[in-house]
Design a protein around this motif. Structure first.
Motif, PDB file in Angstrom:
ATOM      1  N   PHE A  52     128.871  45.645 -66.594  1.00  0.00           N
ATOM      2  CA  PHE A  52     127.577  45.289 -66.789  1.00  0.00           C
ATOM      3  C   PHE A  52     126.725  45.113 -66.393  1.00  0.00           C
ATOM      4  O   PHE A  52     127.099  45.084 -64.825  1.00  0.00           O
ATOM      5  CB  PHE A  52     127.938  43.207 -66.574  1.00  0.00           C
ATOM      6  CG  PHE A  52     128.749  43.108 -67.572  1.00  0.00           C
ATOM      7  CD1 PHE A  52     129.184  42.682 -69.259  1.00  0.00           C
ATOM      8  CD2 PHE A  52     130.246  42.536 -67.687  1.00  0.00           C
ATOM      9  CE1 PHE A  52     129.546  41.673 -70.265  1.00  0.00           C
ATOM     10  CE2 PHE A  52     131.296  41.899 -68.449  1.00  0.00           C
ATOM     11  CZ  PHE A  52     130.247  41.885 -69.718  1.00  0.00           C
ATOM     12  N   ALA A  53     125.877  45.661 -67.160  1.00  0.00           N
ATOM     13  CA  ALA A  53     124.137  46.027 -65.993  1.00  0.00           C
ATOM     14  C   ALA A  53     123.805  44.531 -65.661  1.00  0.00           C
ATOM     15  O   ALA A  53     123.261  44.943 -64.310  1.00  0.00           O
ATOM     16  CB  ALA A  53     123.549  46.047 -68.076  1.00  0.00           C
ATOM     17  N   THR A  54     124.042  43.808 -66.112  1.00  0.00           N
ATOM     18  CA  THR A  54     124.385  42.401 -65.104  1.00  0.00           C
ATOM     19  C   THR A  54     124.687  41.809 -64.172  1.00  0.00           C
ATOM     20  O   THR A  54     126.041  42.577 -64.370  1.00  0.00           O
ATOM     21  CB  THR A  54     123.784  41.217 -66.456  1.00  0.00           C
ATOM     22  OG1 THR A  54     123.109  41.318 -67.249  1.00  0.00           O
ATOM     23  CG2 THR A  54     123.163  39.727 -64.961  1.00  0.00           C
ATOM     24  N   LYS A  55     124.190  41.996 -63.067  1.00  0.00           N
ATOM     25  CA  LYS A  55     125.228  41.787 -61.721  1.00  0.00           C
ATOM     26  C   LYS A  55     124.824  39.748 -61.487  1.00  0.00           C
ATOM     27  O   LYS A  55     123.766  40.056 -61.383  1.00  0.00           O
ATOM     28  CB  LYS A  55     125.076  42.076 -60.625  1.00  0.00           C
ATOM     29  CG  LYS A  55     123.567  42.782 -60.335  1.00  0.00           C
ATOM     30  CD  LYS A  55     124.038  43.664 -59.045  1.00  0.00           C
ATOM     31  CE  LYS A  55     122.267  44.273 -58.467  1.00  0.00           C
ATOM     32  NZ  LYS A  55     122.400  45.497 -58.281  1.00  0.00           N
ATOM     33  N   ILE A  56     125.373  39.186 -61.024  1.00  0.00           N
ATOM     34  CA  ILE A  56     125.452  37.593 -59.875  1.00  0.00           C
ATOM     35  C   ILE A  56     125.411  37.965 -59.069  1.00  0.00           C
ATOM     36  O   ILE A  56     126.404  38.086 -58.334  1.00  0.00           O
ATOM     37  CB  ILE A  56     126.655  37.063 -61.084  1.00  0.00           C
ATOM     38  CG1 ILE A  56     127.022  37.502 -62.322  1.00  0.00           C
ATOM     39  CG2 ILE A  56     126.342  35.779 -60.203  1.00  0.00           C
ATOM     40  CD1 ILE A  56     125.787  37.096 -63.060  1.00  0.00           C
ATOM     41  N   ARG A  57     124.417  37.662 -58.741  1.00  0.00           N
ATOM     42  CA  ARG A  57     123.605  37.740 -57.721  1.00  0.00           C
ATOM     43  C   ARG A  57     124.191  36.584 -56.456  1.00  0.00           C
ATOM     44  O   ARG A  57     125.152  35.587 -56.868  1.00  0.00           O
ATOM     45  CB  ARG A  57     122.322  37.686 -56.363  1.00  0.00           C
ATOM     46  CG  ARG A  57     121.802  38.773 -57.100  1.00  0.00           C
ATOM     47  CD  ARG A  57     120.035  38.895 -57.216  1.00  0.00           C
ATOM     48  NE  ARG A  57     119.874  39.617 -57.668  1.00  0.00           N
ATOM     49  CZ  ARG A  57     119.960  41.435 -57.708  1.00  0.00           C
ATOM     50  NH1 ARG A  57     120.215  41.313 -56.553  1.00  0.00           N
ATOM     51  NH2 ARG A  57     119.578  42.033 -58.231  1.00  0.00           N
ATOM     52  N   ARG A  58     124.589  36.671 -54.820  1.00  0.00           N
ATOM     53  CA  ARG A  58     124.937  35.377 -54.108  1.00  0.00           C
ATOM     54  C   ARG A  58     124.087  34.220 -54.267  1.00  0.00           C
ATOM     55  O   ARG A  58     122.462  34.766 -53.655  1.00  0.00           O
ATOM     56  CB  ARG A  58     125.346  36.414 -52.798  1.00  0.00           C
ATOM     57  CG  ARG A  58     125.882  34.998 -51.618  1.00  0.00           C
ATOM     58  CD  ARG A  58     126.313  36.133 -50.342  1.00  0.00           C
ATOM     59  NE  ARG A  58     127.095  36.675 -50.234  1.00  0.00           N
ATOM     60  CZ  ARG A  58     128.742  36.011 -50.739  1.00  0.00           C
ATOM     61  NH1 ARG A  58     128.877  35.386 -51.146  1.00  0.00           N
ATOM     62  NH2 ARG A  58     129.873  36.929 -50.455  1.00  0.00           N
ATOM     63  N   SER A  59     124.060  33.581 -54.122  1.00  0.00           N
ATOM     64  CA  SER A  59     123.097  32.026 -54.107  1.00  0.00           C
ATOM     65  C   SER A  59     124.219  30.815 -53.592  1.00  0.00           C
ATOM     66  O   SER A  59     125.187  30.273 -54.227  1.00  0.00           O
ATOM     67  CB  SER A  59     122.687  31.945 -55.184  1.00  0.00           C
ATOM     68  OG  SER A  59     122.066  30.790 -55.653  1.00  0.00           O
ATOM     69  N   VAL A  60     123.570  29.508 -52.905  1.00  0.00           N
ATOM     70  CA  VAL A  60     125.086  28.867 -52.754  1.00  0.00           C
ATOM     71  C   VAL A  60     124.249  27.624 -54.070  1.00  0.00           C
ATOM     72  O   VAL A  60     124.827  26.533 -54.057  1.00  0.00           O
ATOM     73  CB  VAL A  60     123.631  27.298 -51.581  1.00  0.00           C
ATOM     74  CG1 VAL A  60     123.715  28.284 -50.282  1.00  0.00           C
ATOM     75  CG2 VAL A  60     122.204  27.278 -52.268  1.00  0.00           C
ATOM     76  N   GLU A  61     123.123  28.226 -55.443  1.00  0.00           N
ATOM     77  CA  GLU A  61     123.518  27.628 -56.506  1.00  0.00           C
ATOM     78  C   GLU A  61     125.090  27.101 -56.787  1.00  0.00           C
ATOM     79  O   GLU A  61     125.150  25.962 -57.642  1.00  0.00           O
ATOM     80  CB  GLU A  61     122.672  28.356 -57.107  1.00  0.00           C
ATOM     81  CG  GLU A  61     121.028  27.514 -57.368  1.00  0.00           C
ATOM     82  CD  GLU A  61     120.433  29.385 -58.545  1.00  0.00           C
ATOM     83  OE1 GLU A  61     120.934  29.710 -59.268  1.00  0.00           O
ATOM     84  OE2 GLU A  61     119.018  29.168 -58.662  1.00  0.00           O
TER      85      GLU A  61
END
Ligand SMILES: Nc1ncnc2c1ncn2[C@@H]1O[C@H](COP(=O)(O)OP(=O)(O)OP(=O)(O)O)[C@@H](O)[C@H]1O
Ligand SMILES: [Mg+2]
Length: 256
Positions: free
Chosen positions: A212-221
């Motif tokens: 996927f062109a989108t990546k999921i970032r690391r976050s406490v969310e």
């Protein structure tokens, strides 16, 4: 109706977080979605707000009954989440699947039989949250699916098991389910480290356009969202929520 397995035998790579947020995201796009929690840890059921207080069947009872050719009422096992996601919860009993499926004929096809129920056919999407293992439950999920989505954590060792997973997918494809395809590889928990960039590059090398062109970032969310039993995509200012919505758009664009 499309059935998608979210799978990776490596633990803690964001399979469950991805299942929840793609499901809630697809619902926001007007699609009807059924999630199947196919992990005895039941993390997805918990995230969706499930409380094991009713006596209605979970996926464990459905699997056991279907394996022994008993009639089941799949509709009765479907619960409704506040965000409009329907789901079949899991329970710890699913951890004995190796035992209760061991003597069963066509034991890879038990989930497929459950999902062929008319109540399930009505959904636009069925998302299966797989457990971290390459065993009989994974082969059941892959046998029942049209596509598999692979979340990969941007971490050292993340790529190690991918060839093995690809082999299992290929085996299911050649032996039982020729239509099975990888619908995308999703980089999760990405950050600004060299390691994260190296994993991203290696993934593009291995899977090319299938990443996927989108990546999921690391976050406490992410952790807060499971704690509150609310998806990230339902939070107006969530960075991870908008990333997951972008993955939903990509999925729809790919015609999945
Ligand atoms: N983008 C993210 N940033 C930071 N933490 C995340 C992110 N996505 C998920 N997490 C956290 O990482 C942990 C593992 O995520 P998750 O449960 O979704 O993984 P999983 O692959 O389903 O794990 P398992 O293999 O045990 O089923 C959870 O505590 C989750 O809140
Ligand atoms: Mg999980």
């Amino acid at each position: 109706m499309k059935i998608i397995s979210i799978a990776n035998q490596k633990g803690g790579v964001a399979k469950t977080t991805t299942t929840m947020n793609l499901a809630a995201g697809l619902v926001r796009k007007g699609k009807s979605v059924l999630c199947v929690d196919f992990d005895p840890q039941s993390n997805l059921s918990d995230y969706l707000g499930y409380k094991a207080q009713d006596n209605l069947p979970t996926i464990s009872e459905l699997m056991m009954a279907t394996a022994t050719m008993q009639r089941t009422d799949v509709g009765q096992s479907i619960r409704h989440n506040v965000e409009g996601v329907d789901y079949i919860p899991s329970s710890i009993l699913l951890s004995s699947a190796d035992v209760f499926l061991s003597q069963v004929m066509c034991r890879e096809q038990v989930l497929k039989r459950i999902l062929s129920a008319p109540e399930v056919q009505l959904y636009d999407y069925v998302l299966i949250d797989c457990l971290p293992s390459l065993g009989i439950l994974l082969t059941n999920a892959l046998t029942a699916s049209d596509a598999v989505l692979i979340p990969v954590q941007a971490q050292k060792f993340s790529l190690d098991g991918l060839a093995q997973l690809a082999q299992v997918i290929e085996m299911v494809k050649t032996q039982i389910n020729p239509q099975l395809a990888i619908c995308g590889v999703l980089l999760t928990m990405a950050d600004n480290t060299n390691m994260s960039r190296a994993v991203e590059e290696a993934l593009h090398g291995m899977f090319e356009d299938n990443v996927f062109a989108t990546k999921i970032r690391r976050s406490v969310e992410a952790a807060n969202s499971t704690y509150e039993h609310r998806s990230l995509v339902s939070r107006p200012k969530s960075k991870l929520g908008s990333e997951y919505m972008a993955v939903v758009e990509e999925l729809l664009e790919r015609g999945v």
